[in-house]
Design an enzyme around this catalytic site. Structure first.
Site, PDB file in Angstrom:
ATOM      1  N   ASP A  61       0.838  -1.194   0.000  1.00 54.95           N
ATOM      2  CA  ASP A  61       0.000   0.000   0.000  1.00 54.95           C
ATOM      3  C   ASP A  61       0.879   1.253   0.000  1.00 54.95           C
ATOM      4  O   ASP A  61       1.864   1.336   0.750  1.00 54.95           O
ATOM      5  CB  ASP A  61      -0.892  -0.022   1.253  1.00 54.95           C
ATOM      6  CG  ASP A  61      -1.802   1.170   1.350  1.00 54.95           C
ATOM      7  OD1 ASP A  61      -2.699   1.309   0.493  1.00 54.95           O
ATOM      8  OD2 ASP A  61      -1.637   1.968   2.300  1.00 54.95           O
ATOM      9  N   GLU A 110       1.723  -0.200  -5.067  1.00 57.84           N
ATOM     10  CA  GLU A 110       0.754   0.860  -5.348  1.00 57.84           C
ATOM     11  C   GLU A 110       1.610   2.118  -5.506  1.00 57.84           C
ATOM     12  O   GLU A 110       2.041   2.701  -4.498  1.00 57.84           O
ATOM     13  CB  GLU A 110      -0.253   1.019  -4.213  1.00 57.84           C
ATOM     14  CG  GLU A 110      -1.311   2.059  -4.516  1.00 57.84           C
ATOM     15  CD  GLU A 110      -2.287   2.273  -3.368  1.00 57.84           C
ATOM     16  OE1 GLU A 110      -3.474   2.536  -3.651  1.00 57.84           O
ATOM     17  OE2 GLU A 110      -1.874   2.198  -2.195  1.00 57.84           O
TER      18      GLU A 110
END
Length: 722
Positions: free
Chosen positions: A350, A386
């Site tokens: 993330d 990401e």
């Protein structure tokens, strides 16, 4: 402090960190550079009563440690850390606060919010410069000592090659919470994912890799709890080695290991979505739950000229201090633990850009990326970034180094815009062929691109074709949260409708989007539920909706079953034909020994597209010819691969178009394998003469396979009815 006999405490060892049962006793070790004293607090099985408090007797290289020979697995514990409380110098020690172990392998209980969880007096005019002396232990979750023994047997990672990977993103709880074939007591749990109906569904779907949304231990924010909501997505970590307990059906983390082993037995990889960029402790006004009270200035990035405040590249209030060697160690130890002890295969990181920031700017040769690449364990895992965060220069799509793949939001936006009807074909051609404009320059391959149309963050596929605007009122933020740029189209009515024409158009648009995803070079990622019409009723930020808004409904309507069958066929087509999952980029030049290119772009007249047509933003229709002769790839034993020639026709225009099928070989014919304008994609394969026009319907996509020297009869193929 409880009355207690003098405990037996040996010096113990500074490594490994955390609590480690060795068969005789438990070693406890906690890193804190600036602490003056560390107390270990033991609790009864309920976690309500403190039974023992001991000072860790030794400090070695800033690690506080001690060995308790009488402690056994199952013991609940936490820490109290003494040191200066001086926020302006970055120190927030407060021994009145029970703290979770950053290396704890298990967390029991959930937080019960009160003002006592804050290191300062809430409501004080001095804010966090004040000091709170209330004890928070009664409302804190506790760590539990584990016995790591587990019978893995012959378990081994499936090791699916990158170019053959198909990812399926799902939420552990939401996937099975309403599943009628999963026993009620297992729904919403790790064990639920390991049941036969779920395994059968995943294998029949044809995906290769299951990506689990966060399962690291996380916290429900106080503001959510007070509104009757929860942090459903889980991007609010508080323990990087601890398994989130709310998804356990049993009393043991071995349940997770059993799930992994079961998925592996079915040939499925397990990918964890991991959140190492921040924690649940928030900014300077956030609670003191773990790292903040253990050594705030070591674990978090602070503003240089006033260390009271945190640098926030994540939008959550804090950012982990990736330049500190002990923070890097924590993350690397966490990753290795999940691979070696829990047998997880791969990771999706993330807000990975945050992890690649050295001082302020993003540095792709920074310590974190370097360490992962040289690590003999982690360098073999699939690493998915990401590639953005909220800081300056945070958007880094296409810029991560070799060895990393990336969520490609350029793909998402381009495909959405095209099928909505307001995007041209020039950018789409790059996305269909693996985004060479983003990845080829650095020596990366098409599989560097993780292609997706939908994901957990944003509209579901059903909502993408049903809503023009987000509808997030249930989140309690007056619809201010969530992305406003969704590139969605409701097809003529906002939300649910009984209009048959609109419903048919929506169904066709879903087929268009899924077919595009599965036939693009790169790695497709399917969001769980999209294949069965899951809707969040227009909520594009359902992070706090732990309820039927997010849970998948398994009561399928006929249209849902049709879409599921369509996806089965598209996955089958992709997997059977290597032309749709190449390891190398197309070259766009003639093939040696042939008079055609490996990829050819055609206009509706069946001719190669001109530069003028590429530049024309109003063009909504094109054909993509893929040469099986030009595959130029080998299998794992070095044998040359070959494939059929395919023609993919795309028409996002509102009108039907007569598309002339190219005559690339004498006596050639084209077998239409899939047409999204048909309710079921196509029940059987029909054949069309080369040089003649194919009736390409408005807003539709067609896949044709070339047949040479055929007599015109229908294609004999198991794919036609699969």
């Amino acid at each position: 402090m409880p009355n207690q006999a003098q405990p037996i405490v040996w010096p113990g060892k500074p490594y490994p960190l955390g609590s480690v049962w060795d068969g005789e006793g438990v070693n406890f070790a906690l890193y804190s550079e600036h602490a003056e004293r560390v107390e270990l607090c033991l609790f009864d099985p309920s976690g309500k009563r403190e039974t023992l408090r001991v000072t860790l007797p030794e400090q070695t290289d800033m690690v506080w440690h001690g060995y308790l020979p009488e402690v056994r697995p199952g013991q609940l514990y936490g820490y109290r850390v003494y040191g200066p409380y001086d926020p302006q110098q970055g120190h927030r020690f407060n021994h009145h606060k029970l703290l979770l172990d950053p290396y704890g392998k298990e967390v029991r209980g959930s937080i019960r919010w009160s003002d006592s969880h804050f290191g300062y007096k809430l409501g004080s005019k001095q804010e966090d410069l004040s000091f709170d002396r209330r004890d928070n232990a009664a409302g804190m979750p506790k760590n539990r000592v584990i016995d790591s023994a587990f019978t893995w047997g012959a378990d081994a990672p499936p090791r699916i090659p990158w170019h053959e990977t198909i990812i399926y993103e799902l939420h552990v709880k939401g996937f099975t919470m309403c599943h009628p074939d999963v026993p009620p007591y297992l729904r919403g749990t790790y064990a639920g994912l390991a049941t036969a109906p779920v395994i059968d569904y995943l294998t029949r779907l044809g995906v290769t890799s299951v990506e689990l949304m966060p399962v690291h231990s996380f916290i429900d924010d106080r503001r959510l709890v007070e509104r009757g909501l929860r942090n459903y997505w889980g991007y609010n970590s508080i323990g990087f080695l601890a398994l989130e307990p709310r998804y356990l059906a049993t009393d043991s983390i071995n349940e997770f290991k059993t799930m992994v082993k079961t998925l592996h037995s079915a040939g499925l990889e397990v990918i964890l979505d991991v959140v190492y960029n921040h924690t649940a402790e928030g900014n300077h006004l956030g609670p003191t739950l773990s790292l903040k009270g253990i050594d705030n200035s070591a674990y978090y990035r602070l503003v240089a000229d006033n260390q009271r405040y945190y640098k926030d590249y994540t939008g959550t209030g804090n950012t982990l201090h990736m330049q500190h060697p002990r923070v890097l160690q924590l993350i690397m130890d966490s990753l290795r633990y999940w691979v070696l002890e829990m047998h997880v295969d791969n990771f999706r990181f993330d807000l990975t850009t945050t992890l690649a920031r050295e001082l302020h700017e993003v540095n792709h040769l920074n310590a974190f990326l370097d360490i992962i690449h040289q690590d003999p364990i982690l360098s073999q895992a699939k690493l998915i970034a990401e590639p953005w965060d909220l800081g300056e220069g945070g958007y880094q799509v296409g810029n991560f180094p070799v060895g990393w793949t990336e969520w490609n939001d350029r793909y998402r936006d381009t495909v959405r815009s095209y099928w909505k009807g307001d995007g041209g074909v020039s950018d789409l051609a790059y996305r269909l062929t693996g985004s060479s404009d983003l990845y080829a320059h650095s020596g990366r391959r098409p599989y560097a691109s993780i292609n997706f149309v939908t994901a957990h963050d944003g509209f579901t596929l059903q909502d993408l074709v049903s809503f023009n605007e987000k509808h997030n009122e249930a989140n309690g933020e007056e619809n201010r949260d969530g992305n406003n740029d969704n590139r969605s189209w409701n097809c003529g009515a906002e939300g649910p409708t009984d209009d048959a024409d609109i419903l048919n158009l929506r169904a066709k648009q879903k087929r268009n989007l899924l077919a595009t995803l599965l036939l693009s070079q790169g790695i497709p990622m399917i969001y769980a539920g999209d294949e069965i019409g899951h809707t969040q009723m227009g909520n594009n930020n359902a992070y706090c909706q732990d309820n039927p808004i997010s849970w998948l409904s398994w009561v399928l309507q006929p249209a849902d079953r049709d879409l599921l069958a369509f996806l089965h066929r598209m996955v089958n087509l992709r997997k059977r034909h290597p032309i749709f999952h190449r390891r190398r980029f197309f070259q766009g030049r003639p093939i040696k020994g042939a008079n055609i290119k490996d990829v050819l772009w055609l206009n509706p007249a069946g001719k190669e597209m001109s530069e003028e047509e590429w530049r024309d933003a109003s063009v909504r229709c094109m054909g993509m010819f893929l040469s099986g002769q030009g595959l130029d790839e080998t299998d794992e034993r070095g044998r040359k691969l070959g494939d059929e020639n395919f023609l993919v026709l795309l028409n996002a225009h509102h009108a039907d178009i007569e598309f002339v099928l190219p005559a690339l070989h004498p006596s050639a014919q084209w077998s239409a394998w899939m047409d999204t304008s048909r309710e079921h994609g196509l029940r059987s394969v029909d054949t069309h003469e080369a040089g003649k026009a194919y009736p390409l319907q408005a807003r539709s996509m067609v896949v044709l396979m070339e047949r040479r020297g055929a007599n015109g009869k229908k294609e004999e193929s198991s794919e036609a009815s699969s």
